[in-house]
Design an enzyme around this catalytic site. Sequence first.
Site, PDB file in Angstrom:
ATOM      1  N   GLU A  86     -14.311  79.419 -29.234  1.00 12.33           N
ATOM      2  CA  GLU A  86     -14.509  80.666 -28.462  1.00 12.33           C
ATOM      3  C   GLU A  86     -13.055  81.336 -28.195  1.00 12.33           C
ATOM      4  O   GLU A  86     -12.831  82.134 -27.660  1.00 12.33           O
ATOM      5  CB  GLU A  86     -15.212  80.467 -27.272  1.00 12.33           C
ATOM      6  N   CYS A 120     -19.042  77.670 -24.983  1.00 10.93           N
ATOM      7  CA  CYS A 120     -18.682  76.179 -25.468  1.00 10.93           C
ATOM      8  C   CYS A 120     -19.629  75.663 -26.200  1.00 10.93           C
ATOM      9  O   CYS A 120     -19.683  74.418 -26.581  1.00 10.93           O
ATOM     10  CB  CYS A 120     -18.619  75.432 -24.155  1.00 10.93           C
ATOM     11  N   THR A 162     -10.137  74.800 -13.449  1.00 12.52           N
ATOM     12  CA  THR A 162     -11.036  74.134 -14.403  1.00 12.52           C
ATOM     13  C   THR A 162     -10.897  74.517 -15.834  1.00 12.52           C
ATOM     14  O   THR A 162     -11.463  74.580 -16.750  1.00 12.52           O
ATOM     15  CB  THR A 162     -12.458  74.630 -13.994  1.00 12.52           C
ATOM     16  N   SER A 212     -22.733  80.795 -13.281  1.00 13.41           N
ATOM     17  CA  SER A 212     -22.561  79.974 -14.419  1.00 13.41           C
ATOM     18  C   SER A 212     -23.144  78.624 -14.303  1.00 13.41           C
ATOM     19  O   SER A 212     -23.667  77.837 -15.204  1.00 13.41           O
ATOM     20  CB  SER A 212     -21.176  79.789 -15.179  1.00 13.41           C
ATOM     21  N   HIS A 252     -21.610  68.566 -21.823  1.00 11.43           N
ATOM     22  CA  HIS A 252     -20.648  69.401 -21.675  1.00 11.43           C
ATOM     23  C   HIS A 252     -19.952  69.287 -20.278  1.00 11.43           C
ATOM     24  O   HIS A 252     -20.586  69.384 -19.382  1.00 11.43           O
ATOM     25  CB  HIS A 252     -21.112  70.937 -21.808  1.00 11.43           C
ATOM     26  N   LYS A 261     -23.590  65.853 -10.622  1.00 17.36           N
ATOM     27  CA  LYS A 261     -24.676  66.473 -10.199  1.00 17.36           C
ATOM     28  C   LYS A 261     -25.734  66.769 -11.336  1.00 17.36           C
ATOM     29  O   LYS A 261     -26.965  66.687 -11.228  1.00 17.36           O
ATOM     30  CB  LYS A 261     -24.484  68.024  -9.638  1.00 17.36           C
ATOM     31  N   ASN A 331     -11.473  70.873 -18.878  1.00 18.20           N
ATOM     32  CA  ASN A 331     -12.734  71.579 -19.872  1.00 18.20           C
ATOM     33  C   ASN A 331     -12.004  71.774 -21.204  1.00 18.20           C
ATOM     34  O   ASN A 331     -11.112  72.852 -21.138  1.00 18.20           O
ATOM     35  CB  ASN A 331     -13.108  72.731 -18.921  1.00 18.20           C
TER      36      ASN A 331
HETATM   37  N1  ACO Z   1     -12.359  68.058  -0.324  1.00 24.65           N
HETATM   38  C1  ACO Z   1     -13.316  67.944  -1.113  1.00 24.65           C
HETATM   39  N2  ACO Z   1     -14.278  68.884  -1.635  1.00 24.65           N
HETATM   40  C2  ACO Z   1     -14.038  70.292  -1.430  1.00 24.65           C
HETATM   41  C3  ACO Z   1     -12.765  70.575  -0.571  1.00 24.65           C
HETATM   42  C4  ACO Z   1     -12.014  69.783  -0.062  1.00 24.65           C
HETATM   43  N3  ACO Z   1     -10.716  69.927   0.687  1.00 24.65           N
HETATM   44  N4  ACO Z   1     -12.903  71.971  -0.736  1.00 24.65           N
HETATM   45  C5  ACO Z   1     -14.026  72.287  -1.318  1.00 24.65           C
HETATM   46  N5  ACO Z   1     -14.601  71.321  -1.819  1.00 24.65           N
HETATM   47  C6  ACO Z   1     -15.625  71.158  -2.808  1.00 24.65           C
HETATM   48  C7  ACO Z   1     -16.730  72.361  -2.270  1.00 24.65           C
HETATM   49  O1  ACO Z   1     -17.683  71.876  -1.212  1.00 24.65           O
HETATM   50  C8  ACO Z   1     -17.609  72.301  -3.618  1.00 24.65           C
HETATM   51  O2  ACO Z   1     -18.335  71.377  -3.753  1.00 24.65           O
HETATM   52  P1  ACO Z   1     -19.759  71.414  -4.328  1.00 24.65           P
HETATM   53  O3  ACO Z   1     -19.971  72.288  -5.402  1.00 24.65           O
HETATM   54  O4  ACO Z   1     -20.624  70.319  -4.214  1.00 24.65           O
HETATM   55  O5  ACO Z   1     -20.273  72.526  -3.316  1.00 24.65           O
HETATM   56  C9  ACO Z   1     -16.174  72.316  -4.699  1.00 24.65           C
HETATM   57  O6  ACO Z   1     -15.204  71.447  -4.117  1.00 24.65           O
HETATM   58  C10 ACO Z   1     -15.811  73.504  -5.280  1.00 24.65           C
HETATM   59  O7  ACO Z   1     -15.525  74.380  -4.277  1.00 24.65           O
HETATM   60  P2  ACO Z   1     -16.063  75.926  -4.307  1.00 24.65           P
HETATM   61  O8  ACO Z   1     -15.632  76.546  -2.922  1.00 24.65           O
HETATM   62  O9  ACO Z   1     -17.617  76.018  -4.578  1.00 24.65           O
HETATM   63  O10 ACO Z   1     -15.226  76.281  -5.287  1.00 24.65           O
HETATM   64  P3  ACO Z   1     -15.006  77.781  -6.028  1.00 24.65           P
HETATM   65  O11 ACO Z   1     -16.090  78.570  -5.876  1.00 24.65           O
HETATM   66  O12 ACO Z   1     -13.624  78.354  -5.541  1.00 24.65           O
HETATM   67  O13 ACO Z   1     -14.763  77.520  -7.501  1.00 24.65           O
HETATM   68  C11 ACO Z   1     -15.963  77.126  -9.514  1.00 24.65           C
HETATM   69  C12 ACO Z   1     -15.640  76.472  -8.106  1.00 24.65           C
HETATM   70  C13 ACO Z   1     -17.181  78.079  -9.450  1.00 24.65           C
HETATM   71  C14 ACO Z   1     -16.647  76.060 -10.509  1.00 24.65           C
HETATM   72  C15 ACO Z   1     -14.814  77.701  -9.983  1.00 24.65           C
HETATM   73  O14 ACO Z   1     -13.770  76.863 -10.684  1.00 24.65           O
HETATM   74  C16 ACO Z   1     -15.119  78.571 -11.577  1.00 24.65           C
HETATM   75  O15 ACO Z   1     -15.529  79.722 -11.755  1.00 24.65           O
HETATM   76  N6  ACO Z   1     -15.000  77.932 -12.824  1.00 24.65           N
HETATM   77  C17 ACO Z   1     -15.231  78.264 -14.024  1.00 24.65           C
HETATM   78  C18 ACO Z   1     -16.627  78.444 -14.431  1.00 24.65           C
HETATM   79  C19 ACO Z   1     -17.083  76.926 -14.835  1.00 24.65           C
HETATM   80  O16 ACO Z   1     -16.709  76.025 -14.900  1.00 24.65           O
HETATM   81  N7  ACO Z   1     -18.700  77.094 -14.696  1.00 24.65           N
HETATM   82  C20 ACO Z   1     -19.395  76.042 -15.033  1.00 24.65           C
HETATM   83  C21 ACO Z   1     -20.327  76.114 -16.191  1.00 24.65           C
HETATM   84  S1  ACO Z   1     -19.628  77.371 -17.495  1.00 24.65           S
HETATM   85  C22 ACO Z   1     -18.613  76.628 -18.359  1.00 24.65           C
HETATM   86  O17 ACO Z   1     -18.382  75.621 -18.886  1.00 24.65           O
HETATM   87  C23 ACO Z   1     -17.314  77.522 -18.564  1.00 24.65           C
END
Ligand code: ACO
Length: 465
Positions: A86, A120, A162, A212, A252, A261, A331
């Site tokens: 991609e 992906c 990520t 996502s 993936h 999870k 990733n």
């Molecule tokens: N210590 C331990 N854990 C923590 C801490 C800390 N200090 N702070 C946050 N966390 C945990 C949160 O509780 C959360 O856990 P949970 O998922 O069990 O709720 C995790 O860390 C992530 O924190 P969030 O606040 O949810 O993270 P954020 O919303 O800022 O970003 C996300 C996470 C959405 C995955 C972002 O990195 C993203 O958009 N990535 C790209 C998209 C992606 O990878 N999507 C997945 C499928 S699609 C694909 O493959 C591209």
Amino acid sequence: MSSWPENVGILALEIVFPSQFVDQTELEVYDGASAGKYTIGLGQSRMGFCSDREDVNSLCLTVVSNLLQRHKIPHSKIGRLEVGTETIVDKSKSVKSVLMQLFEPEGVTDLEGIDTTNACYGGTAALFNAVNWVESSSWNGRLALVVCADIAVYAQGSARPTGGAGAVAMLVGPNAPLTFDRGLRACFMKHAYDFYKPDLSSEYPVVDGKLSIQCYLSALDNCYQLYRKQYAQRNSEAKPINLDHFDAVIFHTPYCKLVQKSLARLGLNDYVLSPKEQRLAEYPGFEQFESIKLEDTYFDRDVEKAFMTHYTPLFNAKTKKSLHLANQVGNMYTPSVYGGLVSLLINSDVSELLGKKVGVFSYGSGLASSMYSLSITSDSQALSTFKAHLSYVQPLLDSRHKVAPEEFTKLMEVREKNNHAAPYEPTGSVDVLFPGTYFLKSVDKMHRRVYERTPPKNSIANCSS
Ligand code: ACO
């Protein structure tokens, strides 16, 4: 071909990843994220990245050359070559056509296959094409080579940790040590705007992070339920399958926590799909979840916690080993799930793998997803040889260079600023690259890219070290 080829699958695997990484603990501090967010919350330790010296073409040139050299495969033995990616650097000219630079000098131009794109998932689509080709009337007796490669970069912000990058090449043919289970290929495809790249001038996607995750988990539910159904249809006498059916499950991996999870999510599916008496017997204390609906549980913390705890031993037994490269590199997009396969193989003894069944879940935003399974050979000699060819992976990981987040950010800015620039002379260090790495030498004013290669270590040609 007079007979149907038997045991079509993966004959050889090769992986490349960037020689530079940023430490996720240091990145947390640099980004002002709370301590543990990237390392514990996302489950990531290190993130590989490429300077402006590498692009998707160079990654593919490296991984294909390394595979052919390591396995001493003459170019003329390849009859199909295709790429899943991609990371688009050209809207018309395929990465596959760039790879022809390796084949033309050997007189090989009769080479079917081209690029496939959907986030992906493109690598899995290419892999299915290759398997189908070997099993079809079009097959000419030669082998297929499938290449998955991407550079996963995000704009500064919550998605940046990520990222990652890498490439995997898979040689496909009959009588393979890892074979595709026939008739078990469950797909789930639908229209979604969870992650997409509408700005063709930028490397960065537009991401709806939460959506996502929801899309990924709902695709997983649908693929697994269909896989179970397909299995039941083909084995009408057998009991319905559950997670016990697989010795290992690979996914993936956008980040490792999502995969932990996801394994628990498969367990949740087993729970929901099992008869009430079985649920009560096998899941003591779960009575509160009796009436849950899967579609209401994507972000239900109570359900998630209960099932993750219940399935921790199964996660440790069936999936944890496959997360090694994802944890260390990040990733890789299309190669991600196949990096999971490499991780599983390098972290397991031959005796632990012989005759085992591996469930595979591939997901690409937008969205396209599949679940299928691979059966590992029971021939210990063949498997030992297959594994020996991957013995270079851990030493290569250990030999990477750590870069401070400040320097990483600067290198990202150089990529961002010069994306599609022409003419262009990259400035990233060549010395830091691994031996045998193709790199971008220059882009001329007509956007034509020229690549060179760092001197390969002799040992690539000498197989496994
Ligand atoms: N210590 C331990 N854990 C923590 C801490 C800390 N200090 N702070 C946050 N966390 C945990 C949160 O509780 C959360 O856990 P949970 O998922 O069990 O709720 C995790 O860390 C992530 O924190 P969030 O606040 O949810 O993270 P954020 O919303 O800022 O970003 C996300 C996470 C959405 C995955 C972002 O990195 C993203 O958009 N990535 C790209 C998209 C992606 O990878 N999507 C997945 C499928 S699609 C694909 O493959 C591209």
